[in-house]
Design a protein around this motif. Structure first.
Motif, PDB file in Angstrom:
ATOM      1  N   ASP A   4     -59.490 -66.253  57.751  1.00  0.00           N
ATOM      2  CA  ASP A   4     -58.797 -67.419  56.591  1.00  0.00           C
ATOM      3  C   ASP A   4     -57.208 -67.801  57.035  1.00  0.00           C
ATOM      4  OD1 ASP A   4     -61.057 -67.323  55.254  1.00  0.00           O
ATOM      5  OD2 ASP A   4     -60.700 -65.951  53.754  1.00  0.00           O
ATOM      6  N   ARG A   5     -56.660 -66.738  57.920  1.00  0.00           N
ATOM      7  CA  ARG A   5     -55.260 -67.021  58.451  1.00  0.00           C
ATOM      8  C   ARG A   5     -55.211 -68.188  59.140  1.00  0.00           C
ATOM      9  NH1 ARG A   5     -52.131 -63.805  61.893  1.00  0.00           N
ATOM     10  NH2 ARG A   5     -53.829 -63.557  63.001  1.00  0.00           N
ATOM     11  N   PHE A   6     -56.155 -68.478  59.970  1.00  0.00           N
ATOM     12  CA  PHE A   6     -56.304 -69.585  60.967  1.00  0.00           C
ATOM     13  C   PHE A   6     -56.563 -70.952  59.810  1.00  0.00           C
ATOM     14  CE2 PHE A   6     -56.834 -66.723  64.361  1.00  0.00           C
ATOM     15  CZ  PHE A   6     -55.518 -66.532  64.880  1.00  0.00           C
ATOM     16  N   ARG A   7     -57.113 -70.720  58.831  1.00  0.00           N
ATOM     17  CA  ARG A   7     -57.615 -71.898  58.108  1.00  0.00           C
ATOM     18  C   ARG A   7     -56.383 -72.271  57.532  1.00  0.00           C
ATOM     19  NH1 ARG A   7     -62.967 -73.312  57.574  1.00  0.00           N
ATOM     20  NH2 ARG A   7     -62.383 -74.666  55.651  1.00  0.00           N
ATOM     21  N   ALA A   8     -55.661 -71.226  57.012  1.00  0.00           N
ATOM     22  CA  ALA A   8     -54.408 -71.420  56.330  1.00  0.00           C
ATOM     23  C   ALA A   8     -53.337 -72.088  56.954  1.00  0.00           C
ATOM     24  CB  ALA A   8     -53.749 -70.193  55.806  1.00  0.00           C
ATOM     25  N   ILE A   9     -53.294 -71.821  58.500  1.00  0.00           N
ATOM     26  CA  ILE A   9     -52.258 -72.722  59.270  1.00  0.00           C
ATOM     27  C   ILE A   9     -52.620 -74.121  59.515  1.00  0.00           C
ATOM     28  CG2 ILE A   9     -51.272 -72.777  61.657  1.00  0.00           C
ATOM     29  CD1 ILE A   9     -51.762 -69.626  61.736  1.00  0.00           C
ATOM     30  N   THR A  10     -54.054 -74.027  59.969  1.00  0.00           N
ATOM     31  CA  THR A  10     -54.439 -75.397  59.667  1.00  0.00           C
ATOM     32  C   THR A  10     -54.331 -76.342  58.762  1.00  0.00           C
ATOM     33  OG1 THR A  10     -56.342 -74.680  61.164  1.00  0.00           O
ATOM     34  CG2 THR A  10     -56.517 -76.984  60.704  1.00  0.00           C
ATOM     35  N   SER A  11     -54.527 -75.896  57.547  1.00  0.00           N
ATOM     36  CA  SER A  11     -54.497 -76.759  56.525  1.00  0.00           C
ATOM     37  C   SER A  11     -53.022 -77.173  56.067  1.00  0.00           C
ATOM     38  CB  SER A  11     -55.309 -76.255  55.094  1.00  0.00           C
ATOM     39  OG  SER A  11     -54.659 -74.856  54.843  1.00  0.00           O
ATOM     40  N   SER A  12     -52.161 -76.231  56.359  1.00  0.00           N
ATOM     41  CA  SER A  12     -50.623 -76.532  56.038  1.00  0.00           C
ATOM     42  C   SER A  12     -50.141 -77.500  56.894  1.00  0.00           C
ATOM     43  CB  SER A  12     -49.830 -75.112  56.110  1.00  0.00           C
ATOM     44  OG  SER A  12     -49.642 -74.837  57.386  1.00  0.00           O
ATOM     45  N   TYR A  13     -50.719 -77.479  58.055  1.00  0.00           N
ATOM     46  CA  TYR A  13     -50.171 -78.634  59.101  1.00  0.00           C
ATOM     47  C   TYR A  13     -50.812 -80.046  58.399  1.00  0.00           C
ATOM     48  CZ  TYR A  13     -49.750 -81.767  62.977  1.00  0.00           C
ATOM     49  OH  TYR A  13     -49.280 -82.478  64.046  1.00  0.00           O
ATOM     50  N   TYR A  14     -51.960 -80.335  57.865  1.00  0.00           N
ATOM     51  CA  TYR A  14     -52.609 -81.362  57.390  1.00  0.00           C
ATOM     52  C   TYR A  14     -52.153 -81.437  55.761  1.00  0.00           C
ATOM     53  CZ  TYR A  14     -55.732 -81.553  61.313  1.00  0.00           C
ATOM     54  OH  TYR A  14     -56.571 -81.571  62.300  1.00  0.00           O
ATOM     55  N   ARG A  15     -51.823 -80.586  55.179  1.00  0.00           N
ATOM     56  CA  ARG A  15     -51.325 -80.696  53.690  1.00  0.00           C
ATOM     57  C   ARG A  15     -50.441 -81.848  53.628  1.00  0.00           C
ATOM     58  NH1 ARG A  15     -49.905 -75.693  52.093  1.00  0.00           N
ATOM     59  NH2 ARG A  15     -51.968 -74.964  52.409  1.00  0.00           N
ATOM     60  N   GLY A  16     -50.852 -82.857  52.638  1.00  0.00           N
ATOM     61  CA  GLY A  16     -49.785 -83.809  52.190  1.00  0.00           C
ATOM     62  C   GLY A  16     -49.682 -85.077  53.225  1.00  0.00           C
ATOM     63  N   ALA A  17     -50.514 -84.758  54.185  1.00  0.00           N
ATOM     64  CA  ALA A  17     -50.180 -85.887  55.388  1.00  0.00           C
ATOM     65  C   ALA A  17     -50.611 -87.145  54.713  1.00  0.00           C
ATOM     66  CB  ALA A  17     -50.580 -85.443  56.662  1.00  0.00           C
ATOM     67  N   GLN A  18     -50.240 -88.253  54.856  1.00  0.00           N
ATOM     68  CA  GLN A  18     -50.707 -89.591  54.412  1.00  0.00           C
ATOM     69  C   GLN A  18     -51.262 -90.326  55.502  1.00  0.00           C
ATOM     70  OE1 GLN A  18     -46.951 -89.198  52.719  1.00  0.00           O
ATOM     71  NE2 GLN A  18     -47.472 -90.477  50.948  1.00  0.00           N
ATOM     72  N   GLY A  19     -50.765 -90.090  56.740  1.00  0.00           N
ATOM     73  CA  GLY A  19     -51.245 -90.780  57.750  1.00  0.00           C
ATOM     74  C   GLY A  19     -51.463 -89.820  59.070  1.00  0.00           C
TER      75      GLY A  19
ATOM     76  N   ASP B 243     -56.143 -85.652  53.218  1.00  0.00           N
ATOM     77  CA  ASP B 243     -56.168 -86.156  52.007  1.00  0.00           C
ATOM     78  C   ASP B 243     -57.467 -87.255  52.062  1.00  0.00           C
ATOM     79  OD1 ASP B 243     -54.152 -84.765  50.898  1.00  0.00           O
ATOM     80  OD2 ASP B 243     -52.756 -86.796  50.918  1.00  0.00           O
ATOM     81  N   ARG B 244     -58.344 -87.468  51.263  1.00  0.00           N
ATOM     82  CA  ARG B 244     -59.433 -88.293  51.344  1.00  0.00           C
ATOM     83  C   ARG B 244     -59.206 -89.718  51.727  1.00  0.00           C
ATOM     84  NH1 ARG B 244     -62.951 -90.621  47.683  1.00  0.00           N
ATOM     85  NH2 ARG B 244     -61.245 -90.858  45.940  1.00  0.00           N
ATOM     86  N   ASP B 245     -57.921 -90.131  51.432  1.00  0.00           N
ATOM     87  CA  ASP B 245     -57.179 -91.794  51.816  1.00  0.00           C
ATOM     88  C   ASP B 245     -56.492 -91.548  52.847  1.00  0.00           C
ATOM     89  OD1 ASP B 245     -55.733 -90.493  50.205  1.00  0.00           O
ATOM     90  OD2 ASP B 245     -55.448 -92.179  48.484  1.00  0.00           O
ATOM     91  N   MET B 246     -56.432 -90.676  53.670  1.00  0.00           N
ATOM     92  CA  MET B 246     -55.536 -90.627  54.834  1.00  0.00           C
ATOM     93  C   MET B 246     -55.803 -91.713  55.769  1.00  0.00           C
ATOM     94  SD  MET B 246     -55.417 -87.486  57.780  1.00  0.00           S
ATOM     95  CE  MET B 246     -54.322 -86.477  57.025  1.00  0.00           C
ATOM     96  N   VAL B 247     -54.692 -92.408  56.303  1.00  0.00           N
ATOM     97  CA  VAL B 247     -54.915 -93.440  57.206  1.00  0.00           C
ATOM     98  C   VAL B 247     -55.072 -92.870  58.687  1.00  0.00           C
ATOM     99  CG1 VAL B 247     -53.660 -95.350  58.200  1.00  0.00           C
ATOM    100  CG2 VAL B 247     -53.370 -95.217  55.773  1.00  0.00           C
ATOM    101  N   ILE B 248     -55.876 -93.331  59.337  1.00  0.00           N
ATOM    102  CA  ILE B 248     -56.010 -92.765  60.514  1.00  0.00           C
ATOM    103  C   ILE B 248     -56.099 -93.825  61.657  1.00  0.00           C
ATOM    104  CG2 ILE B 248     -57.422 -91.205  62.112  1.00  0.00           C
ATOM    105  CD1 ILE B 248     -58.799 -90.129  59.668  1.00  0.00           C
TER     106      ILE B 248
END
Ligand code: GDP
Length: 186
Positions: free
Chosen positions: A81-96, A124-129
């Motif tokens: 779970d520690r690594f999942r936390a690192i990964t998710s904090s990088y992605y968190r709130g990213a709009q693009g 995020d579900r509507d993240m622009v990629i």
């Protein structure tokens, strides 16, 4: 920490993709108009800001770049779970997100599915990629056809561009496209 007083909007965006595809150089080209021939791998997480005009608004993009991203993918599926936390904090709130591969290395293109899975799991579900095939200046070493990039982008509903951080081709356009799309849905 930059204040958001000098802009109308502040967007968080991230760079993802295998190591050595040119993420750091795309960022330094866009943020500082610099290119580094023997750039060192990013240590930890770095980010840079740049203001861009969209219509009559000033948009400040905060662009994140990380080290060890290659391991992010495999760690994502780890039970730790520690690594999942690192990964998710990088992605968190990213709009693009700018999803980068290297047109001279097929493997970096093949790994895109894994990156997309991760982006969709943590982003995020509507993240622009925006899908970016970098190193377009290395014509003689090309392994991934432009058409293949286009096809994948169509299939996955992504914007697509080939860039050269070295020759400064399309870099501005790729970032501006991402920022404009975020602005449109924000
Ligand atoms: P990262 O690990 O994805 O951040 O990749 P880097 O930005 O550190 O770049 C990896 C290597 O590719 C470095 O030696 C860069 O000089 C080189 N590089 C990055 N972008 C380009 C490009 O557009 N063209 C060429 N020819 N080399 C590039």
């Amino acid at each position: 920490m930059a204040s958001d007083e000098d802009c109308d909007y502040l967007f968080k965006t991230i760079l993802v993709g295998d190591s050595a595809v040119g993420k750091s150089n795309l960022l330094s080209r866009f943020a500082k108009d610099e290119f580094h021939l023997d750039s060192k791998p990013t240590i930890g997480v770095e980010f840079a800001y740049r203001n861009t005009k969209v219509g009559d608004k000033i948009v400040k993009a905060q662009i994140w770049d990380t080290a060890g991203q290659e391991s992010f993918g495999s760690l994502t599926f780890s039970s730790d779970d520690r690594f999942r936390a690192i990964t998710s904090s990088y992605y968190r709130g990213a709009q693009g997100a700018m999803l980068v591969y290297d047109i001279t290395r097929n493997g970096t293109f093949e790994h895109l599915k894994k990156w997309l899975t991760e982006l969709r799991e943590f982003g995020d579900r509507d993240m622009v990629i925006v899908l970016v095939g970098n190193k377009s200046d290395l014509v003689d070493l090309r392994e991934v056809d432009t058409e293949d990039g286009k096809k994948l982008a169509e299939l996955e509903n992504l914007c697509f561009m080939e860039t050269s951080a070295k020759e400064n081709l399309n870099v501005e356009d790729a970032f501006v496209e991402m920022i404009t799309k975020i602005y449109e849905i924000a």
